[in-house]
Motif scaffolding. Structure first.
Motif, PDB file in Angstrom:
ATOM      1  N   TYR A 139       0.737  -0.957  -0.265  1.00  0.00           N
ATOM      2  CA  TYR A 139      -0.042  -0.178  -0.147  1.00  0.00           C
ATOM      3  C   TYR A 139       1.072   1.556   0.208  1.00  0.00           C
ATOM      4  O   TYR A 139       0.917   1.942  -1.189  1.00  0.00           O
ATOM      5  CB  TYR A 139      -0.974  -0.301   0.953  1.00  0.00           C
ATOM      6  CG  TYR A 139      -1.828   1.502   1.316  1.00  0.00           C
ATOM      7  CD1 TYR A 139      -2.457   1.459   0.810  1.00  0.00           C
ATOM      8  CD2 TYR A 139      -1.416   2.265   2.519  1.00  0.00           C
ATOM      9  CE1 TYR A 139      -3.549   2.756   0.899  1.00  0.00           C
ATOM     10  CE2 TYR A 139      -2.417   3.527   1.889  1.00  0.00           C
ATOM     11  CZ  TYR A 139      -3.482   3.689   1.860  1.00  0.00           C
ATOM     12  OH  TYR A 139      -3.537   4.857   1.911  1.00  0.00           O
ATOM     13  N   THR A 143       0.429   1.182  -3.628  1.00  0.00           N
ATOM     14  CA  THR A 143      -1.298   2.004  -3.745  1.00  0.00           C
ATOM     15  C   THR A 143      -1.044   3.521  -3.752  1.00  0.00           C
ATOM     16  O   THR A 143      -1.984   4.252  -4.030  1.00  0.00           O
ATOM     17  CB  THR A 143      -2.564   1.247  -3.235  1.00  0.00           C
ATOM     18  OG1 THR A 143      -1.551  -0.530  -3.078  1.00  0.00           O
ATOM     19  CG2 THR A 143      -3.449   1.499  -3.185  1.00  0.00           C
ATOM     20  N   GLY A 147      -2.962   3.690  -6.970  1.00  0.00           N
ATOM     21  CA  GLY A 147      -4.482   3.525  -7.366  1.00  0.00           C
ATOM     22  C   GLY A 147      -5.067   1.772  -7.132  1.00  0.00           C
ATOM     23  O   GLY A 147      -3.821   0.466  -6.657  1.00  0.00           O
ATOM     24  N   TYR A 148      -6.331   1.735  -6.443  1.00  0.00           N
ATOM     25  CA  TYR A 148      -6.406  -0.012  -6.248  1.00  0.00           C
ATOM     26  C   TYR A 148      -6.116  -0.473  -8.006  1.00  0.00           C
ATOM     27  O   TYR A 148      -6.077  -0.479  -8.996  1.00  0.00           O
ATOM     28  CB  TYR A 148      -7.434  -0.005  -5.736  1.00  0.00           C
ATOM     29  CG  TYR A 148      -7.747   0.359  -4.630  1.00  0.00           C
ATOM     30  CD1 TYR A 148      -6.891  -0.283  -3.515  1.00  0.00           C
ATOM     31  CD2 TYR A 148      -9.286   1.302  -4.276  1.00  0.00           C
ATOM     32  CE1 TYR A 148      -7.525   0.271  -2.227  1.00  0.00           C
ATOM     33  CE2 TYR A 148      -9.232   1.148  -2.729  1.00  0.00           C
ATOM     34  CZ  TYR A 148      -7.963   0.942  -1.905  1.00  0.00           C
ATOM     35  OH  TYR A 148      -8.573   1.651  -0.542  1.00  0.00           O
ATOM     36  N   THR A 228      -5.337  -3.605  -0.860  1.00  0.00           N
ATOM     37  CA  THR A 228      -4.334  -2.999  -2.318  1.00  0.00           C
ATOM     38  C   THR A 228      -5.202  -3.435  -3.637  1.00  0.00           C
ATOM     39  O   THR A 228      -4.844  -2.718  -4.351  1.00  0.00           O
ATOM     40  CB  THR A 228      -2.966  -3.728  -2.313  1.00  0.00           C
ATOM     41  OG1 THR A 228      -3.252  -5.067  -2.613  1.00  0.00           O
ATOM     42  CG2 THR A 228      -1.761  -3.656  -1.904  1.00  0.00           C
ATOM     43  N   GLY A 230      -8.684  -3.444  -3.414  1.00  0.00           N
ATOM     44  CA  GLY A 230     -10.324  -2.390  -3.774  1.00  0.00           C
ATOM     45  C   GLY A 230     -11.089  -3.370  -3.779  1.00  0.00           C
ATOM     46  O   GLY A 230     -11.241  -4.840  -3.196  1.00  0.00           O
ATOM     47  N   GLU A 242      -7.914   0.070 -12.225  1.00  0.00           N
ATOM     48  CA  GLU A 242      -8.794  -0.511 -11.743  1.00  0.00           C
ATOM     49  C   GLU A 242      -9.086  -1.501 -10.469  1.00  0.00           C
ATOM     50  O   GLU A 242      -8.229  -2.140 -10.870  1.00  0.00           O
ATOM     51  CB  GLU A 242     -10.636  -0.152 -12.029  1.00  0.00           C
ATOM     52  CG  GLU A 242     -10.457   0.452 -13.531  1.00  0.00           C
ATOM     53  CD  GLU A 242     -10.518   1.218 -12.975  1.00  0.00           C
ATOM     54  OE1 GLU A 242     -11.838   1.799 -12.433  1.00  0.00           O
ATOM     55  OE2 GLU A 242     -10.600   2.955 -13.870  1.00  0.00           O
ATOM     56  N   ALA A 243      -9.980  -0.504  -9.560  1.00  0.00           N
ATOM     57  CA  ALA A 243     -10.306  -1.916  -7.986  1.00  0.00           C
ATOM     58  C   ALA A 243     -10.484  -3.081  -8.496  1.00  0.00           C
ATOM     59  O   ALA A 243     -11.457  -2.919  -9.911  1.00  0.00           O
ATOM     60  CB  ALA A 243     -11.210  -1.060  -7.378  1.00  0.00           C
ATOM     61  N   THR A 245     -11.765  -7.648  -7.127  1.00  0.00           N
ATOM     62  CA  THR A 245     -11.594  -8.100  -5.667  1.00  0.00           C
ATOM     63  C   THR A 245     -11.209  -9.351  -6.269  1.00  0.00           C
ATOM     64  O   THR A 245     -10.578  -9.931  -7.356  1.00  0.00           O
ATOM     65  CB  THR A 245     -13.317  -8.243  -5.993  1.00  0.00           C
ATOM     66  OG1 THR A 245     -13.467  -9.144  -4.816  1.00  0.00           O
ATOM     67  CG2 THR A 245     -13.997  -9.581  -6.865  1.00  0.00           C
TER      68      THR A 245
END
Lengths: 294, 272, 285
Positions: A139, A143, A147-148, A228, A230, A242-243, A245
């Motif tokens: 992070y 990050t 960003g994520y 990290t 999102g 982009e984030a 999962t």
């Protein structure tokens, strides 16, 4: 037996010493049972609560998107499966080559040197660094700036995998008999050539098996992903954008949710994740045992 | 230089010239004072009791000792007049010209074909036809072709010990070295397989200079033209055993009429 | 006859060597970077709180007060419970595998341990929060966390214990048996003296793992503000759990405090692991 009155009696005598030894042996067996019970209980719970969710309207659970409103019942872990595969593949692409090369240095070049000894020791210590520390580290260095993204998660998992890959690969290099190296050198091969064309191929089943185990372990990690990757509920096949999962993050998020639908999805995701990691572990074992028998 | 050859036959050109060679492993001196010459198209045998340093000296000739951490060479070894341990010399290049066969057969865990093709490939030969040619030629030279020509693609690890050793010889001559060093090449083989290797050595001698280490005196007497006898001496200063060269000569002379008593004791079996 | 033994310049060979060297050096680089970058981020909160960060019981992000004592306590207490439960079991299994089990049974047991090791932490957490804490009356508490952590560290302690125990020379075991010792007397007399130190190291390693384990602890420990109590059934909190649970809604100073917790955790686990590894490696020789 009958007739020889003075026959030496070799039957065990009942004494406290023997009883004690038997009790202790039983306790060791009991310890084995003590580890089988939780494993069986976890697996049972997974199938009991997860199989229905995951396979009810096959293959929806594995392909549909995650409901945005977590209270809503219904399938969907598709994006998380893709995310897990993406994050883990990214991590493997980083950690496996670096780990193998690092192990090559430790065993083929630096044997006996202080630097190699230090790296070997610190790699073992690094396997004990908590995964959440790795997550926060990524992070801070990645990050916060970029960003994520799935790649952030890959970096975190790679940090966890690297020392494991180094350790298992070095062990496999140790098993390659020295005469093979000598044969290659005696034909005029350079050191790099010998390592790349003789040593690594000879050790490859074991190395692949070790890497698979490391990957299986990394695929189940959650903590490095929390900061990290999102959160997302739709498919995101991009590694750097982009984030995203992952299955583990979904389990963590849904485990404490108060809605039965979310809890169900957590169990389905857990079953999926465990199946993935078990398949990788199984493959690793098969690979290595085949090498031993060959 | 106590043992000077005195007879006056026409001698073949010198390939290796060793003068006052000594080898250390760390602070341990494994051999000292080795002065001898190895001549072209002859088989030179190194004999002596175990621990006398004969393998160590052999491994100096193609710089295999470089691979052992802490190994250090003193004195001088020249190959066709070039200092083998000179600063400009590259060890892989030396080993490309001076092949080696080891005590235990050590085929790569690859196919028979790939074992032989390994050397030519690292020398940049990629052409399929050329490689096929080299593989066949090398296997024929090692008297192995007829036995394996139908299973070139199967693993070399499936061969018998004797076949594996002949494969290793074929693998060595596939890179067309000038010299073949053999470190007790028959010690892991049964008598029949050993006999085949010996036969092979006699055939190869026309094309290669061969140096063989053996602890089998009959073998040295049967195959070699020239013999060097080594023994181990207790070093009074360090209390360690160091290998020394006792005498060299033509095999016929050394076995029938040795100059040194130590040699005579060894070859008649009174010592060692 | 002048021959050329110089060979080709070995650029590729040198490059490969440096590549391998660099890869090995990355281990040290990453560890150093973790320490440096994170320590930098932790400075604001340590500036503000000083040593009180470690001694105060008051963790109140809303008023910018960060005392981490309850979390330190929670980490150590749950890890201690986990080790107390896991060590006897691991030792028993390790002895069973090495001294008792017939040869054919060994591979399956090792395989079982592998599976246990590869079950993701979050799955244990899920099981802990949905099954263990609800159906066994443990609730979310130090004890529940300890039990889950114990299950998770058993494979690593067992495998290290096995390695250590296997270094006992066969001759000494046979000597003991030849004197008429029972199996247990042989273990106490021959195996134990050889393995003592290594088993201490294995235990410490398990302790390090238990302290750093995040997700399972975060799910089952209770997530209260944390308390310093010996009551194992009380809900509490631990350092990794706090980080995982509070990160989402933390502001800058709060994040700094959480990173300071991570640094503390890093330092503790590094020290414990270095000690443990040094002991294990020495005893394996």
């Amino acid at each position: 037996m009958i007739g020889t009155v003075t026959a030496t009696d070799l039957r065990p005598r009942r004494s406290w010493r023997r009883v004690k030894s038997s009790i202790m042996t039983c306790l060791m067996g009991a310890a084995l049972v003590a580890i089988v019970i939780p494993l069986a209980a976890v697996l049972w719970a997974l199938f009991d609560k997860g199989a229905g969710v995951a396979f009810r309207s096959f293959p929806d659970f594995f392909t549909a998107e995650i409901p945005v409103v977590s209270r809503r019942a219904g399938p969907g872990m598709g994006p998380a499966i893709v995310g897990t595969l993406l994050v883990t593949t990214g991590a493997a692409l980083l950690a496996v080559p670096l780990g193998i090369l690092g192990a090559v240095y430790l065993h083929e070049y630096g044997r006996g040197s202080r630097f190699a000894g230090l790296v070997r020791f610190m790699a073992m210590v690094m396997t004990g660094v908590p995964s959440i520390v790795m997550g926060l580290f990524v992070y801070v260095i990645w990050t916060m700036r970029f960003g994520y993204s799935a790649f952030g998660g890959s970096l975190g998992l790679a940090c966890l995998m690297l020392p494991i890959v180094i350790g298992s690969t070095e062990q496999m290099l140790r098993l390659v008999p020295n005469p093979l190296r000598e044969a290659s050198y005696a034909l005029g091969a350079s050191k790099a050539r010998t390592i790349l064309t003789i040593v690594l191929p000879a050790a490859s089943p074991g190395i692949v098996s070790g890497c698979l185990l490391a990957i299986a372990r990394a695929a189940g990690e959650t903590a490095p992903l929390l900061f990290t990757v999102g959160a997302a509920s739709a498919y995101n096949p991009h590694l750097f954008e982009e984030a995203n999962t992952a299955l583990s993050a979904q389990i963590f998020g849904n485990a404490t949710a108060s809605f039965v639908a979310a809890q169900d999805r957590a169990w389905g995701a857990a079953l999926t994740l465990v199946m993935l990691t078990f398949v990788a572990t199984l493959a690793a074992r098969l690979l290595f045992s085949r090498k031993r028998s060959a | 230089m106590t043992h000077v050859e005195t007879f006056s036959e026409v001698l073949a050109p010198v390939v290796f010239d060793l003068s006052s060679l000594e080898v250390f492993y760390g602070s341990f001196r494994a051999v000292r004072d080795v002065t001898l010459q190895i001549r072209a198209h002859e088989i030179t045998a190194f004999i002596g009791p175990s621990g006398c340093g004969k393998t160590t000296v052999l491994r100096c000739l193609n710089r295999m000792n470089d691979l052992i951490a802490g190994a250090r060479v003193g004195g001088r070894v020249t190959y066709h007049g070039v200092d083998l341990y000179g600063t400009q010399v590259s060890a892989p290049e030396v080993r490309r010209r001076i092949g080696m066969v080891f005590q235990k057969p050590n085929p790569f865990p690859k196919s028979i074909y790939d074992n032989i093709a390994f050397g030519p490939r690292i020398n940049g030969i990629r052409d399929r036809v050329k490689l096929d040619e080299i593989v066949e030629k090398s296997l024929r030279a090692a008297a192995l072709w007829d036995e394996v020509k139908d299973r070139l693609r199967s693993s070399a690890l499936g061969m018998s010990g004797g076949q594996q050793q002949r494969l290793c010889i074929a693998r060595t001559i596939a890179i067309e070295p000038e010299v073949v060093l053999m470190d007790e090449p028959c010690s892991a083989l049964d008598p029949i397989a050993s006999a085949r290797i010996e036969e092979l050595m006699r055939e190869l001698k026309n094309r290669y200079t061969i140096v063989i280490v053996t602890h089998n005196m009959q073998q040295a007497a049967r195959v070699s033209d020239r013999t060097a006898f080594f023994t181990a001496e207790l070093d009074s200063q360090s209390d360690q055993r160091t290998g020394v060269l006792v005498e060299t000569g033509t095999t016929a002379k050394l076995f029938s009429n040795p100059r040194e008593e130590r040699t005579e004791n060894y070859i008649t079996g009174r010592f060692g | 006859m002048a021959i050329d033994l110089r060979g080709k310049r070995a650029h590729a060979d040198t490059a490969f060597r440096w590549l391998a060297f660099a890869s090995a050096a990355i281990v040290l680089l990453v560890l150093a970077l973790i320490a440096l970058t994170m320590a930098g981020r932790a400075v604001p909160v340590l500036d503000r709180m000083g040593l009180e960060f470690f001694t105060s019981r008051r963790w109140s992000p809303a008023d910018g007060r960060f005392g981490a004592l309850p979390f330190l306590w929670g980490t150590l207490y749950t890890a201690a419970i986990a080790v107390a439960l896991a060590v006897p079991v691991s030792l028993g299994v390790a002895l069973f595998v090495t001294q008792v089990a017939p040869r054919w049974l060994r591979a399956p047991i090792v395989y079982l341990l592998d599976l246990l090791a590869v079950v993701p932490s979050v799955v244990f957490g899920l099981w802990g929060v949905m099954v263990l804490s609800q159906h066994f009356g443990l609730g979310r508490s130090f004890l529940t966390a300890g039990v889950i952590l114990a299950i998770m560290i058993t494979p690593i302690i067992t495998s290290l214990a096995r390695e250590v125990i296997e270094t006992t020379p066969e001759s000494e075991k046979e000597a003991a048996l030849a004197l008429g010792a029972t199996r247990w007397e042989m273990i106490v007399g021959a195996v134990w003296p050889h393995s003592k130190a290594g088993l201490v190291g294995a235990t410490m390693l398990g302790l390090g793992r238990a302290m750093g384990e995040t997700i399972a602890a975060a799910l089952v420990i209770g997530s209260s503000l944390g308390q310093v109590t010996l009551d194992a059934f009380a809900p509490g909190n631990s350092m990794p759990a706090v980080i995982a649970n509070e990160w989402g809604e933390a502001d800058e100073l709060h994040k700094s405090a959480l990173i300071a917790l991570a640094v503390t955790l890093f330092v503790i686990t590094i020290v414990v692991n270095m000690g443990a590894r040094a002991i294990v490696e020495r005893s394996k020789r």
